[in-house]
Scaffold this motif. Structure first.
Motif, PDB file in Angstrom:
ATOM      1  N   ARG A 174      27.341  56.068  45.796  1.00 17.16           N
ATOM      2  CA  ARG A 174      27.192  55.028  45.253  1.00 17.16           C
ATOM      3  C   ARG A 174      28.386  54.450  44.629  1.00 17.16           C
ATOM      4  O   ARG A 174      29.327  55.105  44.085  1.00 17.16           O
ATOM      5  CB  ARG A 174      26.241  54.912  43.890  1.00 17.16           C
ATOM      6  CG  ARG A 174      24.764  55.708  44.172  1.00 17.16           C
ATOM      7  CD  ARG A 174      24.109  56.045  42.879  1.00 17.16           C
ATOM      8  NE  ARG A 174      23.002  57.085  43.347  1.00 17.16           N
ATOM      9  CZ  ARG A 174      21.651  56.554  42.964  1.00 17.16           C
ATOM     10  NH1 ARG A 174      21.457  55.530  42.207  1.00 17.16           N
ATOM     11  NH2 ARG A 174      20.688  57.355  43.325  1.00 17.16           N
ATOM     12  N   ALA A 175      28.522  52.880  44.669  1.00 12.46           N
ATOM     13  CA  ALA A 175      29.525  52.328  43.975  1.00 12.46           C
ATOM     14  C   ALA A 175      29.102  51.815  42.494  1.00 12.46           C
ATOM     15  O   ALA A 175      28.021  51.261  42.414  1.00 12.46           O
ATOM     16  CB  ALA A 175      30.070  51.099  44.984  1.00 12.46           C
ATOM     17  N   GLN A 176      29.862  52.170  41.615  1.00  7.00           N
ATOM     18  CA  GLN A 176      29.614  51.542  40.258  1.00  7.00           C
ATOM     19  C   GLN A 176      30.706  50.602  39.712  1.00  7.00           C
ATOM     20  O   GLN A 176      31.612  50.783  39.843  1.00  7.00           O
ATOM     21  CB  GLN A 176      29.384  52.791  39.371  1.00  7.00           C
ATOM     22  CG  GLN A 176      29.385  52.252  37.901  1.00  7.00           C
ATOM     23  CD  GLN A 176      27.838  51.979  37.414  1.00  7.00           C
ATOM     24  OE1 GLN A 176      27.095  52.430  38.171  1.00  7.00           O
ATOM     25  NE2 GLN A 176      27.708  51.270  36.670  1.00  7.00           N
ATOM     26  N   ILE A 177      30.167  49.398  39.401  1.00  8.04           N
ATOM     27  CA  ILE A 177      31.238  48.314  38.940  1.00  8.04           C
ATOM     28  C   ILE A 177      30.990  48.183  37.534  1.00  8.04           C
ATOM     29  O   ILE A 177      29.966  48.191  37.111  1.00  8.04           O
ATOM     30  CB  ILE A 177      30.799  47.010  39.463  1.00  8.04           C
ATOM     31  CG1 ILE A 177      31.015  47.089  41.072  1.00  8.04           C
ATOM     32  CG2 ILE A 177      31.624  45.800  38.865  1.00  8.04           C
ATOM     33  CD1 ILE A 177      30.575  45.851  41.891  1.00  8.04           C
ATOM     34  N   GLU A 178      32.067  48.128  36.675  1.00  5.74           N
ATOM     35  CA  GLU A 178      32.406  47.988  35.231  1.00  5.74           C
ATOM     36  C   GLU A 178      33.208  46.955  34.774  1.00  5.74           C
ATOM     37  O   GLU A 178      34.045  46.735  35.633  1.00  5.74           O
ATOM     38  CB  GLU A 178      32.573  49.432  34.703  1.00  5.74           C
ATOM     39  CG  GLU A 178      31.805  50.711  34.882  1.00  5.74           C
ATOM     40  CD  GLU A 178      30.455  50.528  34.165  1.00  5.74           C
ATOM     41  OE1 GLU A 178      30.477  49.778  33.018  1.00  5.74           O
ATOM     42  OE2 GLU A 178      29.404  51.188  34.544  1.00  5.74           O
ATOM     43  N   ALA A 179      33.353  46.808  33.702  1.00 10.98           N
ATOM     44  CA  ALA A 179      34.109  45.806  32.989  1.00 10.98           C
ATOM     45  C   ALA A 179      34.599  44.905  33.844  1.00 10.98           C
ATOM     46  O   ALA A 179      36.103  44.731  34.004  1.00 10.98           O
ATOM     47  CB  ALA A 179      35.392  46.708  32.608  1.00 10.98           C
TER      48      ALA A 179
ATOM     49  N   ALA B  45      43.341  42.077  27.229  1.00 13.40           N
ATOM     50  CA  ALA B  45      43.369  40.800  26.715  1.00 13.40           C
ATOM     51  C   ALA B  45      42.085  40.148  27.241  1.00 13.40           C
ATOM     52  O   ALA B  45      41.433  39.225  26.850  1.00 13.40           O
ATOM     53  CB  ALA B  45      44.501  39.887  26.756  1.00 13.40           C
ATOM     54  N   LEU B  46      41.745  40.143  28.987  1.00  9.08           N
ATOM     55  CA  LEU B  46      40.727  39.817  29.268  1.00  9.08           C
ATOM     56  C   LEU B  46      39.388  40.226  28.786  1.00  9.08           C
ATOM     57  O   LEU B  46      38.544  39.453  28.635  1.00  9.08           O
ATOM     58  CB  LEU B  46      40.873  39.821  30.914  1.00  9.08           C
ATOM     59  CG  LEU B  46      41.733  39.113  31.666  1.00  9.08           C
ATOM     60  CD1 LEU B  46      41.751  39.442  33.313  1.00  9.08           C
ATOM     61  CD2 LEU B  46      41.078  37.603  31.658  1.00  9.08           C
ATOM     62  N   LEU B  47      39.436  41.728  28.597  1.00  6.39           N
ATOM     63  CA  LEU B  47      38.143  42.257  28.127  1.00  6.39           C
ATOM     64  C   LEU B  47      37.982  41.740  26.516  1.00  6.39           C
ATOM     65  O   LEU B  47      36.748  41.663  26.271  1.00  6.39           O
ATOM     66  CB  LEU B  47      38.596  43.567  27.993  1.00  6.39           C
ATOM     67  CG  LEU B  47      38.551  44.694  29.379  1.00  6.39           C
ATOM     68  CD1 LEU B  47      38.955  46.177  29.181  1.00  6.39           C
ATOM     69  CD2 LEU B  47      37.414  44.249  30.325  1.00  6.39           C
ATOM     70  N   ALA B  48      38.905  41.513  25.853  1.00  6.36           N
ATOM     71  CA  ALA B  48      38.546  40.756  24.428  1.00  6.36           C
ATOM     72  C   ALA B  48      38.408  39.555  24.402  1.00  6.36           C
ATOM     73  O   ALA B  48      37.781  39.170  23.410  1.00  6.36           O
ATOM     74  CB  ALA B  48      39.965  41.391  23.705  1.00  6.36           C
ATOM     75  N   ASN B  49      38.487  38.786  25.410  1.00 11.57           N
ATOM     76  CA  ASN B  49      38.377  37.567  25.683  1.00 11.57           C
ATOM     77  C   ASN B  49      36.832  37.216  25.819  1.00 11.57           C
ATOM     78  O   ASN B  49      36.565  36.596  27.091  1.00 11.57           O
ATOM     79  CB  ASN B  49      39.211  36.821  26.588  1.00 11.57           C
ATOM     80  CG  ASN B  49      38.854  35.064  26.311  1.00 11.57           C
ATOM     81  OD1 ASN B  49      38.495  34.627  25.436  1.00 11.57           O
ATOM     82  ND2 ASN B  49      39.438  34.589  27.400  1.00 11.57           N
ATOM     83  N   ASP B  50      35.930  37.643  25.182  1.00  9.08           N
ATOM     84  CA  ASP B  50      34.407  37.631  25.397  1.00  9.08           C
ATOM     85  C   ASP B  50      33.847  37.725  24.030  1.00  9.08           C
ATOM     86  O   ASP B  50      34.142  38.512  23.253  1.00  9.08           O
ATOM     87  CB  ASP B  50      34.290  38.757  26.246  1.00  9.08           C
ATOM     88  CG  ASP B  50      32.684  39.150  26.618  1.00  9.08           C
ATOM     89  OD1 ASP B  50      32.379  39.934  25.705  1.00  9.08           O
ATOM     90  OD2 ASP B  50      32.341  38.774  27.575  1.00  9.08           O
ATOM     91  N   ILE B  51      32.327  37.357  24.037  1.00  8.84           N
ATOM     92  CA  ILE B  51      31.938  37.243  22.794  1.00  8.84           C
ATOM     93  C   ILE B  51      31.454  38.753  22.245  1.00  8.84           C
ATOM     94  O   ILE B  51      31.546  39.216  21.220  1.00  8.84           O
ATOM     95  CB  ILE B  51      30.516  36.841  22.780  1.00  8.84           C
ATOM     96  CG1 ILE B  51      29.727  36.542  21.546  1.00  8.84           C
ATOM     97  CG2 ILE B  51      29.421  37.323  23.898  1.00  8.84           C
ATOM     98  CD1 ILE B  51      28.412  35.626  21.276  1.00  8.84           C
TER      99      ILE B  51
END
Length: 161
Positions: free
Chosen positions: A92-97, A29-35
């Motif tokens: 390496r650290a990778q940040i997503e979503a 729901a958080l991921l979907a609350n975006d343009i």
């Protein structure tokens, strides 16, 4: 890799935790609350449950959530660790979503979350933290730049669907 998580410094009543399967609908729901998210995130829970199971089984991937005092999910990001032969075999650290609840934006929660995660990556031995952001998310890009992230590479993608 077991991460040292707990209270989010500087944000009373909010803590960082590894996500659980029960929290997947709130994360989506958080991921979907975006343009962009509202068009690409679906309501089909099986695909998210499958993805969560794979992430949860991978010791190099961590789906993190911010929880408020009522244990509601108010933020999320995925933190992965990638070992490379370049940079002398660097981690390496990778940040997503990345998402923070609309109600908490502009209150320093995202900044505190990133400070926490960057420190966590450093403690795990990462030599750099990297992320990508869609160019349509100008506010997010400005936020990342304010944290010290710089445009150092050109990112390219090839859609396979």
């Amino acid at each position: 890799m077991t991460l040292d998580l707990g209270p989010l410094p500087g944000v009373p009543g909010v803590r960082v935790a590894e996500a659980t399967t029960e929290q997947v609908p709130a994360i989506v729901a958080l991921l979907a609350n975006d343009i962009l998210g509202r068009d690409r995130e679906s309501g089909v829970t099986d695909v998210y449950d499958e993805a969560f199971a794979a992430l949860d089984a991978d010791p190099t991937e961590h789906l993190l959530v911010l929880l408020d005092e009522q244990e509601a999910v108010v933020g999320t990001l995925q933190l992965g660790f990638v070992r490379s032969l370049s940079r002398g075999g660097a981690l390496r650290a990778q940040i997503e979503a990345v998402r923070v609840s609309e109600a908490l934006r502009g209150q320093g929660v995202g900044r505190a979350f990133f400070t926490f995660v960057i420190d966590l990556a450093r403690r795990e031995g990462a030599v750099l933290v990297q992320l990508t952001s869609d160019l349509q998310r100008e506010g997010a890009i400005h936020f990342y730049e304010s944290l010290g992230f710089v445009h150092s590479h050109a990112g390219l993608k090839l859609s396979l669907t």
